[in-house]
Design a protein around this motif. Structure first.
Motif, PDB file in Angstrom:
ATOM      1  N   ARG A  37       6.401   4.109  10.363  1.00  0.00           N
ATOM      2  CA  ARG A  37       7.354   4.200   9.268  1.00  0.00           C
ATOM      3  C   ARG A  37       7.715   5.669   9.041  1.00  0.00           C
ATOM      4  O   ARG A  37       7.016   6.587   9.490  1.00  0.00           O
ATOM      5  N   GLY A  38       8.821   5.867   8.335  1.00  0.00           N
ATOM      6  CA  GLY A  38       9.251   7.194   7.954  1.00  0.00           C
ATOM      7  C   GLY A  38       9.548   7.237   6.473  1.00  0.00           C
ATOM      8  O   GLY A  38       9.935   6.236   5.869  1.00  0.00           O
ATOM      9  N   GLY A  39       9.349   8.376   5.869  1.00  0.00           N
ATOM     10  CA  GLY A  39       9.534   8.509   4.427  1.00  0.00           C
ATOM     11  C   GLY A  39      10.965   8.848   4.058  1.00  0.00           C
ATOM     12  O   GLY A  39      11.604   9.681   4.702  1.00  0.00           O
ATOM     13  N   ARG A  40      11.457   8.215   3.006  1.00  0.00           N
ATOM     14  CA  ARG A  40      12.753   8.570   2.420  1.00  0.00           C
ATOM     15  C   ARG A  40      12.572   9.321   1.108  1.00  0.00           C
ATOM     16  O   ARG A  40      13.428  10.104   0.718  1.00  0.00           O
ATOM     17  N   ARG A  41      11.464   9.077   0.414  1.00  0.00           N
ATOM     18  CA  ARG A  41      11.181   9.768  -0.847  1.00  0.00           C
ATOM     19  C   ARG A  41       9.740  10.271  -0.804  1.00  0.00           C
ATOM     20  O   ARG A  41       8.816   9.510  -0.524  1.00  0.00           O
ATOM     21  N   PHE A  42       9.563  11.560  -1.102  1.00  0.00           N
ATOM     22  CA  PHE A  42       8.245  12.194  -1.121  1.00  0.00           C
ATOM     23  C   PHE A  42       7.999  12.744  -2.524  1.00  0.00           C
ATOM     24  O   PHE A  42       8.870  13.431  -3.082  1.00  0.00           O
ATOM     25  N   ASP A  43       6.834  12.448  -3.088  1.00  0.00           N
ATOM     26  CA  ASP A  43       6.444  12.944  -4.408  1.00  0.00           C
ATOM     27  C   ASP A  43       5.250  13.864  -4.244  1.00  0.00           C
ATOM     28  O   ASP A  43       4.194  13.448  -3.740  1.00  0.00           O
ATOM     29  N   LEU A  44       5.399  15.111  -4.679  1.00  0.00           N
ATOM     30  CA  LEU A  44       4.329  16.095  -4.638  1.00  0.00           C
ATOM     31  C   LEU A  44       3.829  16.333  -6.054  1.00  0.00           C
ATOM     32  O   LEU A  44       4.625  16.632  -6.950  1.00  0.00           O
ATOM     33  N   MET A  45       2.511  16.186  -6.264  1.00  0.00           N
ATOM     34  CA  MET A  45       1.899  16.390  -7.576  1.00  0.00           C
ATOM     35  C   MET A  45       0.795  17.419  -7.451  1.00  0.00           C
ATOM     36  O   MET A  45      -0.064  17.324  -6.559  1.00  0.00           O
ATOM     37  N   LEU A  46       0.838  18.409  -8.339  1.00  0.00           N
ATOM     38  CA  LEU A  46      -0.122  19.506  -8.338  1.00  0.00           C
ATOM     39  C   LEU A  46      -0.847  19.519  -9.674  1.00  0.00           C
ATOM     40  O   LEU A  46      -0.202  19.648 -10.733  1.00  0.00           O
ATOM     41  N   TRP A  47      -2.184  19.383  -9.655  1.00  0.00           N
ATOM     42  CA  TRP A  47      -2.996  19.409 -10.868  1.00  0.00           C
ATOM     43  C   TRP A  47      -3.518  20.838 -11.096  1.00  0.00           C
ATOM     44  O   TRP A  47      -4.195  21.402 -10.231  1.00  0.00           O
ATOM     45  N   LYS A  48      -3.199  21.386 -12.256  1.00  0.00           N
ATOM     46  CA  LYS A  48      -3.658  22.725 -12.600  1.00  0.00           C
ATOM     47  C   LYS A  48      -4.995  22.650 -13.338  1.00  0.00           C
ATOM     48  O   LYS A  48      -5.387  21.594 -13.855  1.00  0.00           O
ATOM     49  N   VAL A  49      -5.689  23.766 -13.403  1.00  0.00           N
ATOM     50  CA  VAL A  49      -7.007  23.810 -14.036  1.00  0.00           C
ATOM     51  C   VAL A  49      -6.929  23.431 -15.505  1.00  0.00           C
ATOM     52  O   VAL A  49      -7.835  22.766 -16.048  1.00  0.00           O
ATOM     53  N   GLU A  94       0.836  -1.193   0.000  1.00  0.00           N
ATOM     54  CA  GLU A  94       0.000   0.000   0.000  1.00  0.00           C
ATOM     55  C   GLU A  94       0.872   1.244   0.000  1.00  0.00           C
ATOM     56  O   GLU A  94       1.797   1.385   0.822  1.00  0.00           O
ATOM     57  N   LEU A  95       0.609   2.158  -0.904  1.00  0.00           N
ATOM     58  CA  LEU A  95       1.396   3.381  -1.030  1.00  0.00           C
ATOM     59  C   LEU A  95       0.793   4.462  -0.142  1.00  0.00           C
ATOM     60  O   LEU A  95      -0.366   4.846  -0.329  1.00  0.00           O
ATOM     61  N   PRO A  96       1.547   4.978   0.829  1.00  0.00           N
ATOM     62  CA  PRO A  96       1.025   6.084   1.643  1.00  0.00           C
ATOM     63  C   PRO A  96       0.747   7.298   0.761  1.00  0.00           C
ATOM     64  O   PRO A  96       1.639   7.781   0.049  1.00  0.00           O
ATOM     65  N   LEU A  97      -0.486   7.778   0.794  1.00  0.00           N
ATOM     66  CA  LEU A  97      -0.893   8.870  -0.085  1.00  0.00           C
ATOM     67  C   LEU A  97      -1.952   9.715   0.592  1.00  0.00           C
ATOM     68  O   LEU A  97      -2.893   9.183   1.202  1.00  0.00           O
ATOM     69  N   VAL A  98      -1.789  11.030   0.508  1.00  0.00           N
ATOM     70  CA  VAL A  98      -2.790  11.981   0.993  1.00  0.00           C
ATOM     71  C   VAL A  98      -3.001  13.037  -0.089  1.00  0.00           C
ATOM     72  O   VAL A  98      -2.095  13.297  -0.901  1.00  0.00           O
ATOM     73  N   GLN A  99      -4.170  13.636  -0.118  1.00  0.00           N
ATOM     74  CA  GLN A  99      -4.451  14.633  -1.148  1.00  0.00           C
ATOM     75  C   GLN A  99      -5.467  15.649  -0.632  1.00  0.00           C
ATOM     76  O   GLN A  99      -6.158  15.421   0.365  1.00  0.00           O
ATOM     77  N   ARG A 100      -5.515  16.780  -1.311  1.00  0.00           N
ATOM     78  CA  ARG A 100      -6.452  17.842  -1.020  1.00  0.00           C
ATOM     79  C   ARG A 100      -7.143  18.260  -2.319  1.00  0.00           C
ATOM     80  O   ARG A 100      -6.489  18.697  -3.267  1.00  0.00           O
ATOM     81  N   VAL A 138       2.148  19.300 -12.311  1.00  0.00           N
ATOM     82  CA  VAL A 138       3.486  19.694 -11.863  1.00  0.00           C
ATOM     83  C   VAL A 138       3.941  18.701 -10.798  1.00  0.00           C
ATOM     84  O   VAL A 138       3.197  18.421  -9.849  1.00  0.00           O
ATOM     85  N   GLN A 139       5.153  18.155 -10.972  1.00  0.00           N
ATOM     86  CA  GLN A 139       5.677  17.156 -10.041  1.00  0.00           C
ATOM     87  C   GLN A 139       6.975  17.656  -9.424  1.00  0.00           C
ATOM     88  O   GLN A 139       7.816  18.246 -10.115  1.00  0.00           O
ATOM     89  N   ARG A 140       7.143  17.393  -8.159  1.00  0.00           N
ATOM     90  CA  ARG A 140       8.374  17.672  -7.439  1.00  0.00           C
ATOM     91  C   ARG A 140       8.695  16.466  -6.560  1.00  0.00           C
ATOM     92  O   ARG A 140       7.817  15.914  -5.906  1.00  0.00           O
ATOM     93  N   ARG A 141       9.971  16.081  -6.549  1.00  0.00           N
ATOM     94  CA  ARG A 141      10.410  14.906  -5.769  1.00  0.00           C
ATOM     95  C   ARG A 141      11.436  15.340  -4.743  1.00  0.00           C
ATOM     96  O   ARG A 141      12.303  16.172  -5.015  1.00  0.00           O
ATOM     97  N   ALA A 197       2.653  11.713  -1.978  1.00  0.00           N
ATOM     98  CA  ALA A 197       2.825  10.264  -1.864  1.00  0.00           C
ATOM     99  C   ALA A 197       4.234   9.959  -1.371  1.00  0.00           C
ATOM    100  O   ALA A 197       5.166  10.750  -1.564  1.00  0.00           O
ATOM    101  N   VAL A 198       4.372   8.782  -0.751  1.00  0.00           N
ATOM    102  CA  VAL A 198       5.666   8.312  -0.242  1.00  0.00           C
ATOM    103  C   VAL A 198       5.944   6.946  -0.857  1.00  0.00           C
ATOM    104  O   VAL A 198       5.575   5.906  -0.298  1.00  0.00           O
ATOM    105  N   PRO A 199       6.588   6.895  -2.041  1.00  0.00           N
ATOM    106  CA  PRO A 199       6.868   5.598  -2.657  1.00  0.00           C
ATOM    107  C   PRO A 199       7.994   4.824  -1.993  1.00  0.00           C
ATOM    108  O   PRO A 199       8.136   3.629  -2.232  1.00  0.00           O
TER     109      PRO A 199
END
Length: 519
Positions: free
Chosen positions: A291-303, A253-259, A308-311, A347-349
């Motif tokens: 658990r703790g995250g070593r890699r965090f992926d931020l994804m932003l959906w524009k209108v 299971e991939l830890p994932l949160v969103q707004r 836009v992705q940032r790692r 997300a935390v892959p």
């Protein structure tokens, strides 16, 4: 020889992807399997101790003479026009794992059959596709659609399915009463040595083993314990007389949160607030899993539909929401929100176990100063991953190879622990410096040495500690080393060694070097 002892109704779908490595390379290069695409001979190479060898070849390469396991020089002698590329077994296994999760569409239980196969338990699922024939058609159609060539078989056991997929027709279904006698003994999944023994005994087909007394085969292979080395075990697995344990693949299971935002946001302060909320939600989610995250992926959906992705990668596992948000803030300065951002996801892959801790103690430690890992993360984010390095141990007894430098975000591989009776100096020279040594006998303890123009009288000496050359890395003429811990009359201690022995056949007179200084 029919299967009469397997569990009633059990059905296993065996999928063999004979060109998995070639197909993966083709898909990675953006090519698709099509008519004439394999006209040029092509092979993938694996590095071995004796030079590069062919790991896989396309059909044109096979026709030209390139075979797996063949040296590249021999393959080029047969086919000078052979094009090559490096093989990636780890990438192939990762692809096979992803295919195993995708193959759960045909059955809930899927196991890996490395390096290029899958086993799917289709018991009770064939009727959903209109029968086993339709199931095979659906499997072949979807695999071809993804760019893979496959051979398929359905049988009551994993061994029978593997045998038919590799040595039967392109699509095979084994029903009760069908015979496997005409399959070659290679269909038993034996290692080359056991298969060679059977061939020398004149047993070339599976049916030939039925004409030999079981006690005779048991005596011939009584010392073989591994299933691949014992044809009796493989026969029992083929016909379901003994269980064959296989490990199904389970998706993590991939830890994932969103707004999902009610109104799109365009300004940076609002984006920082959403990012802080996401990091806080992720911290609570990771804390619940310890658990703790070593890699965090931020994804932003524009209108307008752009994503836009940032790692972000950390030097140590963490679930500190403020720390993660602060690091991400440095990578959001160049974002153009356009008409606004309507969805943000974190997300935390890559995560690691991180035990729960007392918040008061952590807060006290943070109040006294920034932790080392937080400092490393900030430096790597601002200066770049390649600008910050850290030493990690390496499995080698040779002192100059006992450690190497890696970026802080690369996980260190556990090195080889030094025995307790070995002591190493606090400081090692970047390169061992030659010294002149006076000794009573060629193999005796040193009494005096000259280093950097200064003569040192040795008051105490301990040794030797012999370190032999690493034969898998060094040339055959490399000399062994005898190390001594010595102390001069001023109380300074040194680590010196003699390279070679008298009349060892690997050079002239042994040479002395100084490699380290004790505190």
């Amino acid at each position: 020889m029919t299967d009469r002892s397997s569990p009633p109704g059990r059905r296993i779908l065996a999928i063999w992807l004979p060109a998995l490595a070639i197909d993966r390379w083709r898909l990675g290069e953006g090519l698709r399997r099509r008519e004439g695409a394999d006209a040029q001979p092509f092979a993938l190479l694996a590095e071995t101790a004796h030079g590069p060898r062919v790991a896989a070849a396309n059909p044109a390469g096979h026709e030209a003479g390139a075979r797996p396991g063949m040296l590249l020089a021999d393959a080029r002698a047969l086919c000078p026009a052979l094009a090559v590329a490096p093989a990636d077994p780890a990438g192939d296994l990762a692809l096979l794992e992803r295919l195993a999760l995708w193959a759960q569409r045909w059955g809930p239980w899927v196991a890996l059959d490395p390096p290029d196969g899958l086993l799917v338990d289709t018991t009770g699922t064939a009727h959903l596709f209109g029968g086993e024939d339709r199931l095979l058609d659906d499997t072949a159609r979807h695999l071809v659609g993804r760019g893979f060539a496959a051979r398929l078989a359905i049988a009551p056991t994993a061994g029978a399915g593997w045998a038919l997929a590799h040595y039967g027709p392109e699509r095979a279904i084994l029903c009760p009463g069908d015979s496997l006698d005409q399959l070659p003994v290679a269909a038993l999944r034996l290692d080359p040595a056991a298969e060679l023994v059977l061939r020398r005994l004149g047993l070339k087909r599976v049916g030939d083993l039925g004409g030999v007394a079981r006690d005779a085969l048991a005596r011939r292979f009584r010392s073989a314990r591994a299933p691949a080395a014992n044809p009796l075990v493989r026969l029992d697995q083929l016909f379901g007389r003994v269980p064959e344990p296989v490990l199904p693949v389970r998706a993590a299971e991939l830890p994932l949160v969103q707004r999902r935002l009610i109104e799109p946001i365009r300004h940076r302060p609002l984006l920082d607030r959403v990012l802080a909320d996401l990091c806080a939600d992720m911290a609570r989610l990771l804390e619940g899993k310890a658990r703790g995250g070593r890699r965090f992926d931020l994804m932003l959906w524009k209108v307008d539909g752009e994503v836009v992705q940032r790692r972000l990668e950390l030097s140590a596992a963490s679930r500190d929401a403020a720390h993660v948000a602060r690091l991400f803030a440095a990578r959001l300065d160049d974002i153009d929100a356009g008409f606004g951002i309507e969805l943000a996801r974190l997300a935390v892959p890559w995560s690691e176990p991180l035990p729960l801790s007392q918040r008061d103690l952590d807060a006290a430690a943070e109040a006294h100063g920034t932790s080392l890992f937080a400092c490393i993360d900030r430096l790597a984010t601002r200066l770049g991953e390649q600008a910050v390095r850290r030493p990690v141990p390496q499995a080698s007894h040779v002192p100059e190879r006992a450690q190497h430098w890696v970026p802080p975000l690369v996980p260190g591989i556990p090195g080889q622990k030094q025995p307790d009776f070995q002591t190493r100096p606090l400081k090692l020279l970047d390169r061992a410096e030659p010294i002149a040594v006076l000794h009573a006998s060629p193999d005796g303890l040193p009494h005096r040495f000259r280093w950097r123009g200064e003569v040192h009288e040795i008051a105490r000496a301990e040794g030797p500690e012999r370190i032999a050359p690493e034969w898998w890395r060094e040339r055959s003429g490399t000399r062994l080393r005898d190390y001594y811990r010595v102390e001069d009359r001023a109380g300074r201690r040194y680590w010196i060694y003699r390279a070679g022995l008298v009349d060892d056949g690997r050079g002239g007179i042994p040479e002395w070097f100084l490699q380290g200084l004790y505190a």
